[in-house]
Design a protein around this motif. Structure first.
Motif, short mmCIF file in Angstrom:
data_model
loop_
_atom_site.label_atom_id
_atom_site.label_comp_id
_atom_site.label_asym_id
_atom_site.label_seq_id
_atom_site.Cartn_x
_atom_site.Cartn_y
_atom_site.Cartn_z
N GLY A 58 21.49 30.37 31.34
CA GLY A 58 20.71 29.44 30.52
C GLY A 58 19.24 29.35 30.87
N ASP A 59 18.77 30.22 31.75
CA ASP A 59 17.36 30.17 32.16
C ASP A 59 16.44 30.54 31.01
N ASN A 60 15.50 29.66 30.65
CA ASN A 60 14.46 29.89 29.66
C ASN A 60 15.00 30.19 28.26
N VAL A 61 16.23 29.78 27.98
CA VAL A 61 16.76 29.92 26.63
C VAL A 61 16.46 28.67 25.82
N VAL A 62 17.01 27.54 26.27
CA VAL A 62 16.68 26.25 25.68
C VAL A 62 15.88 25.41 26.67
N GLU A 63 16.32 25.41 27.94
CA GLU A 63 15.63 24.66 28.98
C GLU A 63 14.83 25.60 29.88
N PRO A 64 13.68 25.15 30.39
CA PRO A 64 12.90 25.98 31.33
C PRO A 64 13.70 26.29 32.59
N SER A 65 13.43 27.46 33.15
CA SER A 65 14.16 27.89 34.34
C SER A 65 13.55 27.31 35.61
N ALA A 66 14.43 26.84 36.50
CA ALA A 66 13.98 26.38 37.82
C ALA A 66 13.81 27.55 38.78
N HIS A 67 14.27 28.74 38.37
CA HIS A 67 14.22 29.91 39.26
C HIS A 67 13.00 30.78 39.01
N MET A 68 12.26 30.51 37.93
CA MET A 68 11.11 31.36 37.60
C MET A 68 9.88 30.48 37.38
N ASP A 69 9.43 29.83 38.45
CA ASP A 69 8.26 28.96 38.32
C ASP A 69 6.99 29.75 38.09
N TRP A 70 7.05 31.08 38.25
CA TRP A 70 5.89 31.94 37.99
C TRP A 70 5.66 32.15 36.49
N TYR A 71 6.64 31.76 35.66
CA TYR A 71 6.51 31.92 34.21
C TYR A 71 6.09 30.61 33.58
N GLY A 72 4.98 30.63 32.85
CA GLY A 72 4.46 29.40 32.26
C GLY A 72 4.54 29.34 30.75
N GLY A 73 5.22 30.30 30.14
CA GLY A 73 5.31 30.34 28.67
C GLY A 73 6.45 29.50 28.14
N PRO A 74 6.67 29.55 26.82
CA PRO A 74 7.73 28.75 26.20
C PRO A 74 9.10 29.36 26.44
N THR A 75 10.14 28.54 26.29
CA THR A 75 11.49 29.07 26.26
C THR A 75 11.71 29.76 24.91
N VAL A 76 12.84 30.44 24.79
CA VAL A 76 13.14 31.12 23.53
C VAL A 76 13.19 30.12 22.38
N LEU A 77 13.89 29.00 22.56
CA LEU A 77 14.01 28.02 21.49
C LEU A 77 12.67 27.38 21.16
N GLU A 78 11.87 27.10 22.17
CA GLU A 78 10.55 26.51 21.92
C GLU A 78 9.71 27.44 21.05
N HIS A 79 9.77 28.73 21.34
CA HIS A 79 9.01 29.68 20.53
C HIS A 79 9.56 29.74 19.11
N LEU A 80 10.88 29.74 18.97
CA LEU A 80 11.48 29.77 17.64
C LEU A 80 11.10 28.53 16.84
N GLU A 81 10.98 27.39 17.51
CA GLU A 81 10.66 26.15 16.83
C GLU A 81 9.21 26.07 16.39
N THR A 82 8.33 26.78 17.05
CA THR A 82 6.90 26.59 16.81
C THR A 82 6.18 27.81 16.25
N VAL A 83 6.85 28.97 16.20
CA VAL A 83 6.17 30.16 15.69
C VAL A 83 5.79 29.92 14.23
N PRO A 84 4.56 30.23 13.83
CA PRO A 84 4.15 29.98 12.44
C PRO A 84 4.88 30.90 11.47
#
Length: 452
Positions: free
Chosen positions: A194-220
């Motif tokens: 479930g990392d970075n799919v709906v909720e941000p991952s606690a294991h990849m703090d080096w990644y600052g972009g959106p999760t998959v769902l966040e991008h799907l929700e906001t892509v124009p």
């Protein structure tokens, strides 16, 4: 769910997207995770998945079973058919198509992505970009999908290492850019965890972009598919001629169909193709009610001032934007049948509501996926090959360039013997914007005399 994106999509917008990737890259698991973590799974569906998973000796629910609905898919643990799912969040509605990863089912990926506004291409972090990854990227470019997401999956199996993700993202982005893909977003994920799919991952703090769902929700999506279609030149493929011949409407003659693009208004001058006759719209009926205008993708009946010979398969378009009808069709195609497509092959060409006889005159080139070079004069296209063809049709067809309209620039080739689909075609050169392909085409034009 917290979000790092300030831009919120309108609640009524709709996004059509497809998933693609090589075998066992985790497409169905990703889709299952999206449905599960976004609370889009009914309790009885989850219970059925839990029972099926337990019968296979699994301790936790196999979320891939939420989309792998065919019995053969469940038994083999693969996706065969395109699985369509509908879900919604407070920010957007979604129609997703989970497509197969096996090479022999690439035809189904073409089907799933043909109407998509975004494609999620999965890559196994352990394997990186493979041939099927390149094939799916090429199809996304061929089909002019506006947005591509690279989801580097199974990051948990490479210890969530940033260098692994960065190398894969760089290689894929460079390849997609050569194909002319307008936008690539890369996300490191673990669909299983479930990392970075709906909720941000606690294991990849080096990644600052959106999760998959966040991008799907906001892509124009330019106001949704309807808004995109509304900006194109108007097209109405005639599906049915309505002549009720009732006492109330003794002279009623209407031309019914779904507006494929653009908008029509009463009083507008239109041309009927392929006859080329012009007239004006005297009325528009929408659900039996007269209206002054209508737009894609509404289904309407147009009434015309003049009594013209119009039947199913004709196209009505504004006179100032009417496409030219031609019997010589040059196109980029993806061959999906097991039987090869050869020069001299007699086929049926279906464009909109019209089907005509055609013959394959030439196959000038086939695309090589590894380096995006063009193999000249291959003689035939095998299953899953992408190439250029020249067709001669028995009757003129009013095709738009696919790069102008994904709706009226598309067609399919059909086997006249059994009615099976042979090839998905895109009128014009859908790879014209890819620099490397264009350079290769130019070089070969001097060699074999073919003008791209």
């Amino acid at each position: 769910m917290t979000t790092t994106t300030e831009q919120a999509a309108e609640p009524t917008t709709l996004l059509r997207f497809a998933t693609a990737g090589s075998v066992d890259d985790g497409k169905s698991t990703l889709v299952g995770r999206l449905l599960h973590d976004s609370k889009s799974v009914l309790a009885d569906q989850l219970e059925a998945v839990e029972r099926a998973s337990a019968s296979r000796g699994q301790d936790t629910p196999d979320l891939a079973l939420l989309t792998d609905g065919l019995r053969a898919e469940r038994e083999q643990g693969i996706t065969i058919d395109v699985a369509y799912r509908y879900f919604a969040t407070p920010r957007r509605r979604f129609i997703l198509a989970d497509t197969p990863g096996h090479v022999q089912y690439t035809r189904n990926m073409v089907t799933g992505a043909s109407t998509a506004e975004l494609t999620v291409i999965l890559v196994d972090a352990r394997n990186g970009v493979v041939e099927q990854t390149r094939r799916h990227a090429a199809i996304a470019a061929l089909l002019r999908v506006p947005h591509v997401v690279l989801a580097v999956n199974k990051m948990d199996l490479v210890d969530y290492a940033e260098p692994v993700f960065a190398a894969i993202a760089e290689e894929f982005t460079a390849y997609a850019t050569e194909l002319g893909v307008p936008e690539v977003t890369t996300v490191p994920i673990s669909a299983l965890a479930g990392d970075n799919v709906v909720e941000p991952s606690a294991h990849m703090d080096w990644y600052g972009g959106p999760t998959v769902l966040e991008h799907l929700e906001t892509v124009p999506v330019v106001g949704g598919a309807e808004g995109t279609l509304d900006t194109l030149p108007a097209r109405l493929p005639v599906q049915y001629v309505i002549r009720p011949q009732t006492a109330e409407h003794p002279d009623y003659r209407g031309y019914a169909g779904q507006i494929a693009a653009g908008s029509f208004r009463v009083g507008q001058e239109v041309t009927v193709l392929s006859s080329g006759r012009t007239t004006r719209i005297s009325g528009i009926d929408l659900l039996g009610v007269p209206v002054e205008s209508a737009r894609a993708p509404q289904s309407v009946t147009l009434l015309l001032e003049d009594d013209l010979d119009i039947s199913r398969g004709d196209l009505i378009a504004p006179s100032q934007d009417a496409p030219a009808a031609t019997q010589d069709v040059e196109a980029t195609v993806c061959h999906v049948a097991d039987r090869p497509l050869t020069e001299g092959h007699r086929v049926l060409l279906k464009h909109g509501t019209r089907t005509v006889k055609a013959v394959v005159k030439e196959i000038p080139s086939r695309l090589t996926l590894d380096d995006l070079s063009l193999h000249p004069r291959p003689g035939q296209l095998a299953a899953n090959d992408i190439g250029r063809v020249v067709l001669r049709t028995a009757e003129p067809l009013p095709l738009d360039a696919y790069e102008v309209s994904r709706t009226t620039g598309a067609f399919i080739l059909i086997d006249p013997a059994d009615g099976s689909t042979l090839t998905a075609g895109m009128a014009g050169d859908s790879f014209a914007s890819a620099k490397q392909v264009a350079e290769a085409a130019t070089a070969q034009a001097d060699e074999d005399g073919w003008d791209f």
